[in-house]
Design a protein around this motif. Sequence first.
Motif, PDB file in Angstrom:
ATOM      1  N   ASP A  77       0.956  -1.414   0.004  1.00 18.88           N
ATOM      2  CA  ASP A  77       0.092   0.176  -0.199  1.00 18.88           C
ATOM      3  C   ASP A  77       0.639   0.878  -0.143  1.00 18.88           C
ATOM      4  N   ASP A  78       1.609   1.010   0.439  1.00 11.66           N
ATOM      5  CA  ASP A  78       2.671   2.411   0.698  1.00 11.66           C
ATOM      6  C   ASP A  78       4.190   2.647   0.981  1.00 11.66           C
ATOM      7  N   PRO A  79       5.069   1.837  -0.476  1.00  9.20           N
ATOM      8  CA  PRO A  79       6.213   1.526  -0.751  1.00  9.20           C
ATOM      9  C   PRO A  79       7.277   2.678   0.140  1.00  9.20           C
ATOM     10  N   TYR A  80       7.243   4.008  -0.078  1.00  2.00           N
ATOM     11  CA  TYR A  80       8.279   4.947   0.455  1.00  2.00           C
ATOM     12  C   TYR A  80       7.952   4.691   1.871  1.00  2.00           C
ATOM     13  N   ALA A  81       6.686   3.968   1.997  1.00  3.48           N
ATOM     14  CA  ALA A  81       7.024   3.639   4.218  1.00  3.48           C
ATOM     15  C   ALA A  81       7.341   2.613   4.382  1.00  3.48           C
ATOM     16  N   ALA A  82       7.412   1.804   3.635  1.00  2.00           N
ATOM     17  CA  ALA A  82       8.755   0.691   3.679  1.00  2.00           C
ATOM     18  C   ALA A  82       9.894   0.741   3.228  1.00  2.00           C
ATOM     19  N   THR A  83       9.894   2.034   2.733  1.00  3.43           N
ATOM     20  CA  THR A  83      11.262   2.461   2.769  1.00  3.43           C
ATOM     21  C   THR A  83      11.727   2.857   4.024  1.00  3.43           C
ATOM     22  N   ARG A  84      11.351   3.507   3.989  1.00  7.27           N
ATOM     23  CA  ARG A  84      11.776   4.738   5.818  1.00  7.27           C
ATOM     24  C   ARG A  84      11.515   3.785   6.769  1.00  7.27           C
ATOM     25  N   ARG A  85      10.854   2.720   6.808  1.00  7.00           N
ATOM     26  CA  ARG A  85      11.005   1.927   7.763  1.00  7.00           C
ATOM     27  C   ARG A  85      12.385   0.941   7.964  1.00  7.00           C
ATOM     28  N   ALA A  86      12.696   0.438   6.538  1.00 10.39           N
ATOM     29  CA  ALA A  86      13.136  -0.120   5.953  1.00 10.39           C
ATOM     30  C   ALA A  86      14.212   0.294   6.891  1.00 10.39           C
ATOM     31  N   ILE A  87      14.733   1.474   6.340  1.00  9.29           N
ATOM     32  CA  ILE A  87      16.329   2.794   6.779  1.00  9.29           C
ATOM     33  C   ILE A  87      15.657   2.819   8.205  1.00  9.29           C
ATOM     34  N   VAL A  88      15.217   3.278   8.907  1.00  2.40           N
ATOM     35  CA  VAL A  88      14.809   2.972  10.581  1.00  2.40           C
ATOM     36  C   VAL A  88      15.304   1.506  11.267  1.00  2.40           C
ATOM     37  N   LEU A  89      14.797   0.549  10.797  1.00  3.11           N
ATOM     38  CA  LEU A  89      15.725  -0.223  11.083  1.00  3.11           C
ATOM     39  C   LEU A  89      16.598  -0.935  10.806  1.00  3.11           C
ATOM     40  N   ALA A  90      17.403  -0.257  10.042  1.00  2.00           N
ATOM     41  CA  ALA A  90      18.837  -0.439  10.049  1.00  2.00           C
ATOM     42  C   ALA A  90      19.614  -0.010  10.708  1.00  2.00           C
ATOM     43  N   ALA A  91      19.115   1.726  10.871  1.00  2.00           N
ATOM     44  CA  ALA A  91      20.238   2.359  11.636  1.00  2.00           C
ATOM     45  C   ALA A  91      19.955   1.637  13.150  1.00  2.00           C
ATOM     46  N   ALA A  92      19.157   1.199  13.364  1.00  2.00           N
ATOM     47  CA  ALA A  92      18.329   0.585  14.883  1.00  2.00           C
ATOM     48  C   ALA A  92      18.929  -0.400  15.368  1.00  2.00           C
ATOM     49  N   SER A  93      19.691  -1.290  14.107  1.00  2.00           N
ATOM     50  CA  SER A  93      20.082  -2.497  14.010  1.00  2.00           C
ATOM     51  C   SER A  93      21.818  -2.620  14.615  1.00  2.00           C
ATOM     52  N   ILE A  94      22.296  -0.809  13.237  1.00  2.00           N
ATOM     53  CA  ILE A  94      23.152  -0.924  13.551  1.00  2.00           C
ATOM     54  C   ILE A  94      24.358  -0.030  14.706  1.00  2.00           C
ATOM     55  N   GLY A  95      22.881   0.478  15.312  1.00  2.00           N
ATOM     56  CA  GLY A  95      23.412   1.115  16.529  1.00  2.00           C
ATOM     57  C   GLY A  95      23.320  -0.060  17.602  1.00  2.00           C
ATOM     58  N   GLU A  96      22.610  -0.683  17.633  1.00  2.00           N
ATOM     59  CA  GLU A  96      22.664  -2.005  18.895  1.00  2.00           C
ATOM     60  C   GLU A  96      24.447  -2.405  18.513  1.00  2.00           C
ATOM     61  N   ALA A  97      24.614  -2.561  16.966  1.00  2.00           N
ATOM     62  CA  ALA A  97      26.024  -3.423  17.254  1.00  2.00           C
ATOM     63  C   ALA A  97      27.359  -2.668  17.123  1.00  2.00           C
ATOM     64  N   GLN A  98      26.831  -1.803  17.666  1.00  2.00           N
ATOM     65  CA  GLN A  98      27.864  -0.780  18.471  1.00  2.00           C
ATOM     66  C   GLN A  98      28.061  -0.580  19.642  1.00  2.00           C
ATOM     67  N   CYS A  99      26.603  -0.830  20.520  1.00  2.00           N
ATOM     68  CA  CYS A  99      27.179  -1.050  21.985  1.00  2.00           C
ATOM     69  C   CYS A  99      27.605  -2.027  22.333  1.00  2.00           C
ATOM     70  N   ARG A 100      26.729  -3.215  21.859  1.00  2.00           N
ATOM     71  CA  ARG A 100      27.624  -4.886  22.138  1.00  2.00           C
ATOM     72  C   ARG A 100      29.172  -4.613  21.525  1.00  2.00           C
ATOM     73  N   MET A 101      29.709  -3.417  21.040  1.00  2.00           N
ATOM     74  CA  MET A 101      31.902  -3.496  20.727  1.00  2.00           C
ATOM     75  C   MET A 101      32.086  -3.111  22.231  1.00  2.00           C
TER      76      MET A 101
END
Length: 101
Positions: A77-101
């Motif tokens: 229904d909204d590929p733009y929302a899917a793109t924004r959400r994918a970016i935010v999820l990736a950013a959160a995962s990157i941040g989590e990985a940095q916290c585990r270092m």
Amino acid sequence: MTNSTTAAQPLDLDKLEALALAYTYENGDLVPWVPLDDDGDALRLAVKLSITLQNYGCGCIAVSIDGDVRCDEMNADDPYAATRRAIVLAAASIGEAQCRM
């Protein structure tokens, strides 16, 4: 909608959405920064973290520069929302990985 990340623990999506609302200064004014809802905010986040995007029909794949994080979001229904959400999820995962270092 599907979500897959390479993070060791699943992301708490409710917490992610709450944390995604922040504020920033723009021309001296405090303005909301909402990458889940604002295309420009999401793009700035992707550029800042060197997240690459691959859009396909009804979704998006967001991948970290080193390939360790991959988030796939679909929303017919909204590929733009899917793109924004994918970016935010990736950013959160990157941040989590940095916290585990």
